[in-house]
Design an enzyme around this catalytic site. Sequence first.
Site, PDB file in Angstrom:
ATOM      1  N   GLY A  37     -16.518  -1.508 -21.721  1.00  0.00           N
ATOM      2  CA  GLY A  37     -15.548  -1.806 -22.769  1.00  0.00           C
ATOM      3  C   GLY A  37     -14.561  -2.817 -22.216  1.00  0.00           C
ATOM      4  CB  ALA A  40     -12.315   0.618 -20.113  1.00  0.00           C
ATOM      5  CG  ASP A 249     -13.818  -7.781 -19.582  1.00  0.00           C
ATOM      6  OD1 ASP A 249     -13.233  -8.475 -20.420  1.00  0.00           O
ATOM      7  OD2 ASP A 249     -14.807  -7.072 -19.858  1.00  0.00           O
TER       8      ASP A 249
END
Length: 299
Positions: A37, A40, A249
């Site tokens: 995700g 996360a 990310d």
Amino acid sequence: MITVFGSINMDLIATPDRLPKPGETVVGSSFTTAAGGKGANQALAARRAGSMVRMAGAVGDDRLASQALALLADAAVDLNSVRSAAEATGTAHILVADDGENVIVVVPGANGTVTDEDAKRTVGAMSRGDYLMLQFEIPNAAIEAALVSAKQKGVTSIINIAPFGADAKRLGAMADILVANETEFDLFVGKGELSDEAREATMRALHAESGQTIIVTLGADGVIAIRKNDIFRAAGLAIEPVDTVGAGDTFCGYLAASLDAGLGFKEALRRAAVAGSLACLKPGAQPSIPFAAAVDAKV
């Protein structure tokens, strides 16, 4: 302090020799699961980079929930703002080819239940000068409410416009700092595929209108950014990628953590670029996120 308001998933990862063409079936060599995700992932990256981090979002009341939160819990990320929803925990279905390239299908599940009230409550618990990180794997209404609340409270907002969708341009423009890869940025400005020169000129024009800090990651070519009318460039590392799924990310999490720690913008970009490179050396979005010591040794 960094708060990440976003998605929490379990990643289901298959590894074919190459990515299939539309309508084609290919044979994979392995299958694994990993917590993921975008929200996360970025929370874990910021925590491993050294910041205190709070995660806000939703998971299902199912067996996948504890697995999805396991690495965050192990890293002492504050999970008190993660609530349980009736929908299943979100999943991402990922194919990673031998050359490290990937395709991803996300099924939002509980992430799709996150509301504007969740956003207001999350930002309400923050302090002026904190950093709020956002992505586009939760409903747009919640993202917009978080951006509005952050502006009102004096919280610095960082939005990663991935996955890119119809409202990304409108909502992306509301953040203090916008992060995109080159494909997402070209979609954001709606000009088709841009040359390096045209991309920089477009970034300058957008910045002149809004004053927004704009950051565009360029894969192996590093990153370009504009902030306070100055152009910045930072290089990553020369690597042979194993899996690029968590690189973006990781970049975002390390960027936020570096700014939160008081690093200069140029230094924060370089640290984030190095972290993103190192994240390509292991499979899985969260397992691949490097720790601060490994990153700082390469900066």
